[in-house]
Design an enzyme around this catalytic site. Structure first.
Site: not given
Ligand SMILES: NC(=O)c1ccc[n+]([C@@H]2O[C@H](COP(=O)([O-])OP(=O)(O)OC[C@H]3O[C@@H](n4cnc5c(N)ncnc54)[C@H](O)[C@@H]3O)[C@@H](O)[C@H]2O)c1
Ligand SMILES: O=C(O)C(=O)C[C@@H](O)[C@H](O)[C@H](O)COP(=O)(O)O
Length: 542
Positions: A294, A316, A358, A409, A419, A423, A427, A430, A434, A446
């Site tokens: 947890r 998130k 982003e 952020k 959210e 927050r 999005n 998005h 998405h 993404h």
């Molecule tokens: N949690 C959140 O608030 C939030 C916000 C925005 C996006 N996201 C999520 O993040 C993901 C997208 O992230 P992303 O764009 O980093 O994609 P990703 O994690 O798929 O990485 C893209 C590619 O780059 C590679 N990579 C990363 N860093 C590297 C480096 N320094 N050198 C060489 N290769 C490298 C990875 O291994 C992968 O192959 C999505 O799943 C999206 O939904 C989450």
């Molecule tokens: O942090 C947040 O809140 C965001 O919405 C950031 C977004 O850029 C990000 O892609 C996030 O993962 C989207 O979340 P979701 O709740 O729409 O899945």
């Protein structure tokens, strides 16, 4: 305090740690003035410190010290080193906390106790070491070390290093940018941005965890090797966990595999997780941390631009399901984020550019400075080359851009972690973004999908009379100048609409969007007319 002069860094540490020697060296390297609190006090008092101690006693000395330090915190813009006991005075601690809250860096210079003790004893003249100097030093160390650790927001270990090497390390730490995330329902943490910040991994993890699961993907092996070395050097029992790359790693099956390993390897609530890689890896690692027993401590080390500016911060966490993106997850805050810009040296150009999607989003919804930087440096950003950027002017531009975007952020997350309203503005872009990712079987990145989604949201705002055509055109021209896509034509409206209904902003069978009322001013759009929602889609198909 903003607007006043303030130190670039304040150095604290035990007597003999080398605060003055290293501080002077750093100041010289950075072309900054240096001040030592003890010298300032002697100037103010018109006598040497031992004499002042003998004449007025320690309490009077501490009062004078506090006055001098608090004045300098508001009127000195170089490297400022404090006397060993200064942070033990409550008024000075308060002053340092305010200085940190205003973006300042209080550096705890952690020298090898044996070396520091020997140095402190050399030459005498230290009233706090009167009597058995070694015993006094050890007693003071026991009292002060925990306070110093707490007061400082940067810890620099200089064991066995020459002053020059220690100074270079310190300079790296001073150069980092720190965005502090806090809020009513958040355990505060920092996002540290800069080359080399990964070396603070142990400081951020703390000394409670004994086992650490290092979750990463294969393409970032070189960076996870470094993290593993740092963790082992700090004495953690490190368990390396390699997950499938990108979205293939963001599944409940992958999470389940890790839960099994954590169980087999005896991870308890006091152990920790480090998520290292792009946003997919940090989302998955955070989800495992949120769910294992947890919730256990986790630290993110983002290595892609997108993960640095967005995914690693804000808590998130989650996985995709066959029905859509991020449909299972939780809000679970990391203990810290280390955005080591050195890791970007291996980032391919297309993945870097995706991250700008982003970044631009954050500019559209809130921060005009982001848009200004993107416009001014579009050409350089578009031709980003990891192999050369660390030695180019782009490094500072990027640091500024990352700091601003994390700032956007932080603003939203601090006010509304779960959210409930504000927050959702993060999005922007998005809802369609998405859907595109899903329909493209996650072969579309993404950030690219979000870029098209931002144009879609701008078209929708325009169709409903909120913004003029110029602002829609501006979306297209800015994103296009960065090498980002602004249109998509590879799916049916019915499929897109069905997926937009599964978006987390939707309520019941009503769609909800984030659109712009004007540049930098997002609003919620509830249940918009169906024809406008479809017409906006037609416009991004062109
Ligand atoms: N949690 C959140 O608030 C939030 C916000 C925005 C996006 N996201 C999520 O993040 C993901 C997208 O992230 P992303 O764009 O980093 O994609 P990703 O994690 O798929 O990485 C893209 C590619 O780059 C590679 N990579 C990363 N860093 C590297 C480096 N320094 N050198 C060489 N290769 C490298 C990875 O291994 C992968 O192959 C999505 O799943 C999206 O939904 C989450
Ligand atoms: O942090 C947040 O809140 C965001 O919405 C950031 C977004 O850029 C990000 O892609 C996030 O993962 C989207 O979340 P979701 O709740 O729409 O899945």
């Amino acid at each position: 305090m903003s607007g006043m002069r303030r130190p670039v860094a304040v150095i604290i540490g035990m007597m003999g740690a080398g605060k003055t020697r290293v501080g002077k060296e750093v100041a010289q390297m950075m072309h900054l003035p240096f001040a030592d609190a003890d010298n300032e006090i002697e100037r103010d008092a018109g006598m040497k410190i031992p004499e002042y101690f003998a004449k007025y006693g320690e309490p009077e000395f501490r009062k004078l010290e506090s006055d001098v330090v608090l004045d300098m915190l508001e009127d000195f813009d170089g490297i400022f080193s404090l006397g060993g006991g200064a942070p033990m005075t409550p008024s000075i601690r308060q002053g340092l906390a305010e200085y940190i809250a205003d973006g300042g860096k209080v550096v705890y210079l952690m020298a090898d106790p044996k070396e520091a003790m020997e140095r402190a004893n050399r030459g005498g003249g230290r009233p706090m070491l009167d009597g058995d100097a070694n015993e006094r030093w050890k007693k003071l160390y026991k009292e002060r070390d925990p306070v110093f650790r707490q007061v400082a927001n940067v810890h620099v270990r200089t064991y066995g290093q020459t002053p020059q090497v220690a100074a270079r390390k310190l300079m790296e730490m001073i150069d980092q940018r720190i965005v502090h995330i806090t809020g009513a329902t958040i355990e505060p943490y920092d996002v540290r941005i800069g080359e080399g910040v990964m070396s603070q991994l142990a400081q951020v993890l703390g000394d409670k965890p004994s086992k650490v699961a290092l979750i990463h993907t294969q393409p970032v092996q070189r960076h996870s090797d470094r993290a593993r070395t740092l963790l082992r050097q700090a004495g953690y029992d490190v368990h390396d966990i390699v997950i499938p790359d990108a979205e293939a790693g963001k599944t409940v099956e992958v999470a389940n595999g890790i839960w099994q390993r954590l169980g087999e390897e005896g991870f308890t609530r006091s152990d920790a997780i480090v998520g290292l890689g792009g946003g997919a890896a940090t989302d998955l690692a955070g989800f495992v941390a949120a769910t294992w027993m947890r919730g256990i401590r986790y630290v993110n080390c983002p290595t892609s631009l997108l993960a640095m500016v967005d995914a690693s911060t804000g808590g998130k966490t989650g996985v995709n399901t066959p029905q859509g993106k991020n449909l299972v997850g939780s809000f679970y805050t990391p203990a810290g984020v280390l955005a080591d810009m050195g890791t970007l040296a291996s980032l391919p150009n297309d993945i870097f550019i995706e991250g700008l999607g982003e970044v631009a989003k954050s500019g559209f919804i809130m921060d005009p400075e982001i848009l200004r930087i993107l416009e001014t440096h579009a050409g350089e950003l578009r031709s980003f080359d990891g192999a050369t950027f660390l030695d180019s002017g782009l490094k500072d531009v990027l640091a500024e851009l990352i700091e601003h975007t994390v700032g956007v952020k932080a603003y939203h997350v601090s006010a509304d972690l779960k959210e409930a309203g504000l927050r959702e503005f993060l999005n922007y872009g998005h809802t369609l973004g998405h859907a595109i990712e899903k329909l493209e079987h996650f072969r579309w990145r993404h950030g690219n999908a979000v870029a098209v989604g931002c144009v879609y949201a701008a078209e929708l705002s325009h169709l409903l009379g909120y913004i003029d055509q110029d602002l829609v055109d501006y979306h297209r021209s800015l994103l296009g100048s960065l090498g980002l896509p602004t249109s998509w034509n590879n799916g049916s409206w019915d499929d897109v609409l069905a997926l937009m209904h599964r978006d987390k902003k939707a309520r019941g069978n009503k769609l909800r969007f984030v659109i712009l009322e004007s540049l930098g001013h997002p609003i919620h759009l509830e249940n918009p007319p169906a024809d406008a929602v479809e017409e906006a889609f037609r416009r991004i198909q062109r």
